[in-house]
Design a protein around this motif. Structure first.
Motif, PDB file in Angstrom:
ATOM      1  N   GLY A 106       0.790  -1.214   0.000  1.00 17.30           N
ATOM      2  CA  GLY A 106       0.000   0.000   0.000  1.00 17.30           C
ATOM      3  C   GLY A 106       0.824   1.266   0.000  1.00 17.30           C
ATOM      4  O   GLY A 106       2.051   1.254   0.024  1.00 17.30           O
ATOM      5  N   LYS A 116      -1.449   7.574   1.719  1.00 15.22           N
ATOM      6  CA  LYS A 116      -2.907   7.358   1.677  1.00 15.22           C
ATOM      7  C   LYS A 116      -3.372   6.694   2.967  1.00 15.22           C
ATOM      8  O   LYS A 116      -4.470   6.953   3.451  1.00 15.22           O
ATOM      9  CB  LYS A 116      -3.289   6.514   0.467  1.00 15.22           C
ATOM     10  CG  LYS A 116      -3.128   7.239  -0.852  1.00 15.22           C
ATOM     11  CD  LYS A 116      -3.492   6.353  -2.024  1.00 15.22           C
ATOM     12  CE  LYS A 116      -3.282   7.096  -3.341  1.00 15.22           C
ATOM     13  NZ  LYS A 116      -3.522   6.215  -4.501  1.00 15.22           N
ATOM     14  N   GLY A 117      -2.534   5.818   3.517  1.00 16.24           N
ATOM     15  CA  GLY A 117      -2.859   5.154   4.767  1.00 16.24           C
ATOM     16  C   GLY A 117      -2.988   6.109   5.932  1.00 16.24           C
ATOM     17  O   GLY A 117      -3.774   5.878   6.853  1.00 16.24           O
ATOM     18  N   LYS A 168      -4.354   8.966   5.793  1.00 15.69           N
ATOM     19  CA  LYS A 168      -5.731   9.463   5.710  1.00 15.69           C
ATOM     20  C   LYS A 168      -6.711   8.423   6.243  1.00 15.69           C
ATOM     21  O   LYS A 168      -7.657   8.762   6.947  1.00 15.69           O
ATOM     22  CB  LYS A 168      -6.072   9.839   4.270  1.00 15.69           C
ATOM     23  CG  LYS A 168      -5.297  11.041   3.792  1.00 15.69           C
ATOM     24  CD  LYS A 168      -5.556  11.342   2.336  1.00 15.69           C
ATOM     25  CE  LYS A 168      -4.649  12.501   1.911  1.00 15.69           C
ATOM     26  NZ  LYS A 168      -4.426  12.549   0.490  1.00 15.69           N
ATOM     27  N   VAL A 169      -6.466   7.155   5.929  1.00 13.71           N
ATOM     28  CA  VAL A 169      -7.333   6.086   6.424  1.00 13.71           C
ATOM     29  C   VAL A 169      -7.247   6.014   7.949  1.00 13.71           C
ATOM     30  O   VAL A 169      -8.250   5.768   8.629  1.00 13.71           O
ATOM     31  CB  VAL A 169      -6.957   4.721   5.804  1.00 13.71           C
ATOM     32  CG1 VAL A 169      -7.812   3.596   6.373  1.00 13.71           C
ATOM     33  CG2 VAL A 169      -7.076   4.762   4.288  1.00 13.71           C
ATOM     34  N   LYS A 226      -9.729   7.299  10.727  1.00 10.71           N
ATOM     35  CA  LYS A 226     -10.837   6.505  11.256  1.00 10.71           C
ATOM     36  C   LYS A 226     -10.447   5.797  12.555  1.00 10.71           C
ATOM     37  O   LYS A 226     -11.318   5.370  13.309  1.00 10.71           O
ATOM     38  CB  LYS A 226     -11.278   5.458  10.224  1.00 10.71           C
ATOM     39  CG  LYS A 226     -11.823   6.052   8.951  1.00 10.71           C
ATOM     40  CD  LYS A 226     -12.163   4.973   7.946  1.00 10.71           C
ATOM     41  CE  LYS A 226     -12.646   5.607   6.651  1.00 10.71           C
ATOM     42  NZ  LYS A 226     -13.063   4.613   5.669  1.00 10.71           N
ATOM     43  N   LEU A 238     -12.868  -2.074   7.634  1.00 13.24           N
ATOM     44  CA  LEU A 238     -12.665  -1.316   6.402  1.00 13.24           C
ATOM     45  C   LEU A 238     -13.183  -2.140   5.227  1.00 13.24           C
ATOM     46  O   LEU A 238     -12.868  -3.321   5.120  1.00 13.24           O
ATOM     47  CB  LEU A 238     -11.170  -1.006   6.210  1.00 13.24           C
ATOM     48  CG  LEU A 238     -10.547  -0.103   7.274  1.00 13.24           C
ATOM     49  CD1 LEU A 238      -9.028  -0.088   7.123  1.00 13.24           C
ATOM     50  CD2 LEU A 238     -11.113   1.298   7.180  1.00 13.24           C
ATOM     51  N   LYS A 254     -12.747  -1.441   1.827  1.00 15.30           N
ATOM     52  CA  LYS A 254     -11.913  -1.442   0.627  1.00 15.30           C
ATOM     53  C   LYS A 254     -10.546  -2.069   0.903  1.00 15.30           C
ATOM     54  O   LYS A 254      -9.851  -1.677   1.846  1.00 15.30           O
ATOM     55  CB  LYS A 254     -11.718  -0.019   0.110  1.00 15.30           C
ATOM     56  CG  LYS A 254     -13.007   0.655  -0.299  1.00 15.30           C
ATOM     57  CD  LYS A 254     -12.734   2.074  -0.747  1.00 15.30           C
ATOM     58  CE  LYS A 254     -14.021   2.798  -1.069  1.00 15.30           C
ATOM     59  NZ  LYS A 254     -13.766   4.221  -1.347  1.00 15.30           N
ATOM     60  N   ASP A 291      -7.877  -1.635  -0.754  1.00 12.98           N
ATOM     61  CA  ASP A 291      -6.847  -0.595  -0.871  1.00 12.98           C
ATOM     62  C   ASP A 291      -6.680   0.161   0.436  1.00 12.98           C
ATOM     63  O   ASP A 291      -5.558   0.486   0.825  1.00 12.98           O
ATOM     64  CB  ASP A 291      -7.181   0.399  -1.993  1.00 12.98           C
ATOM     65  CG  ASP A 291      -6.968  -0.173  -3.379  1.00 12.98           C
ATOM     66  OD1 ASP A 291      -6.372  -1.266  -3.498  1.00 12.98           O
ATOM     67  OD2 ASP A 291      -7.383   0.484  -4.348  1.00 12.98           O
ATOM     68  N   ASP A 292      -7.774   0.451   1.122  1.00 10.80           N
ATOM     69  CA  ASP A 292      -7.686   1.150   2.406  1.00 10.80           C
ATOM     70  C   ASP A 292      -6.920   0.308   3.424  1.00 10.80           C
ATOM     71  O   ASP A 292      -6.104   0.828   4.185  1.00 10.80           O
ATOM     72  CB  ASP A 292      -9.080   1.475   2.948  1.00 10.80           C
ATOM     73  CG  ASP A 292      -9.740   2.650   2.250  1.00 10.80           C
ATOM     74  OD1 ASP A 292      -9.062   3.351   1.456  1.00 10.80           O
ATOM     75  OD2 ASP A 292     -10.943   2.883   2.493  1.00 10.80           O
ATOM     76  N   ASN A 350      -3.207   0.288   2.426  1.00 14.31           N
ATOM     77  CA  ASN A 350      -2.618   1.598   2.693  1.00 14.31           C
ATOM     78  C   ASN A 350      -2.446   1.827   4.190  1.00 14.31           C
ATOM     79  O   ASN A 350      -1.420   2.365   4.633  1.00 14.31           O
ATOM     80  CB  ASN A 350      -3.467   2.701   2.066  1.00 14.31           C
ATOM     81  CG  ASN A 350      -3.461   2.641   0.546  1.00 14.31           C
ATOM     82  OD1 ASN A 350      -2.558   2.091  -0.068  1.00 14.31           O
ATOM     83  ND2 ASN A 350      -4.482   3.208  -0.067  1.00 14.31           N
ATOM     84  N   LEU A 351      -3.415   1.411   4.969  1.00 13.99           N
ATOM     85  CA  LEU A 351      -3.315   1.572   6.421  1.00 13.99           C
ATOM     86  C   LEU A 351      -2.169   0.745   6.987  1.00 13.99           C
ATOM     87  O   LEU A 351      -1.387   1.235   7.810  1.00 13.99           O
ATOM     88  CB  LEU A 351      -4.637   1.177   7.106  1.00 13.99           C
ATOM     89  CG  LEU A 351      -4.644   1.268   8.631  1.00 13.99           C
ATOM     90  CD1 LEU A 351      -4.296   2.688   9.110  1.00 13.99           C
ATOM     91  CD2 LEU A 351      -5.991   0.833   9.167  1.00 13.99           C
TER      92      LEU A 351
END
Length: 126
Positions: A23, A27-28, A30-31, A34, A109, A111, A113-114, A117-118
């Motif tokens: 990933g 971007k992770g 941003k994830v 949560k 999660l 997705k 991809d999320d 990325n996380l």
């Protein structure tokens, strides 16, 4: 002879290093928003409703002595659960399915991809 020693040494080093997610750590980050209500990462991180996640990738589950884990997670830890990419992927998709009885209220999660990325983001914290 020297070449085989160097090759063997490189293999040992590579096996000792955690495999990092495919990933995107940026971007992770941003994830991870949560997760911030319950977890912290980075310098000065503290346990909250959930434990600090520094060094989580490759870490034995339930190993933060300052955090009170659910009985369900403690049982998984006693069975030898390690938070590698595969277990984190499954857990982050549906925590309550992966560890029945977990205190973690997060639904998961959706997705892939999320999740990737996380995990990549979490892998940046040792």
């Amino acid at each position: 002879m020297m070449k085989s020693v160097l090759t063997a040494g490189a293999l040992i080093v590579s096996l000792a290093m955690p495999v990092l997610a495919n990933g995107d750590a940026e971007k992770g980050e941003k994830v991870f928003k949560k997760c911030k209500a319950c977890h912290q990462v980075g310098e000065g991180a503290k346990n909250r409703v959930g434990p600090i996640l520094n060094g989580i990738v490759g870490k034995a589950a339930g190993s933060d002595e300052e955090f009170k884990y659910s009985d369900a997670l403690a049982e998984k830890a006693a069975e030898g659960l390690v938070w590698d990419e595969a277990s984190l992927t499954e857990f982050l998709a549906k925590p309550k399915n992966f560890i029945k009885g977990t205190k973690m209220s997060f639904a998961g999660l959706r997705k892939d991809d999320d999740i990737e990325n996380l995990i990549a983001y979490l892998a940046t914290f040792e």
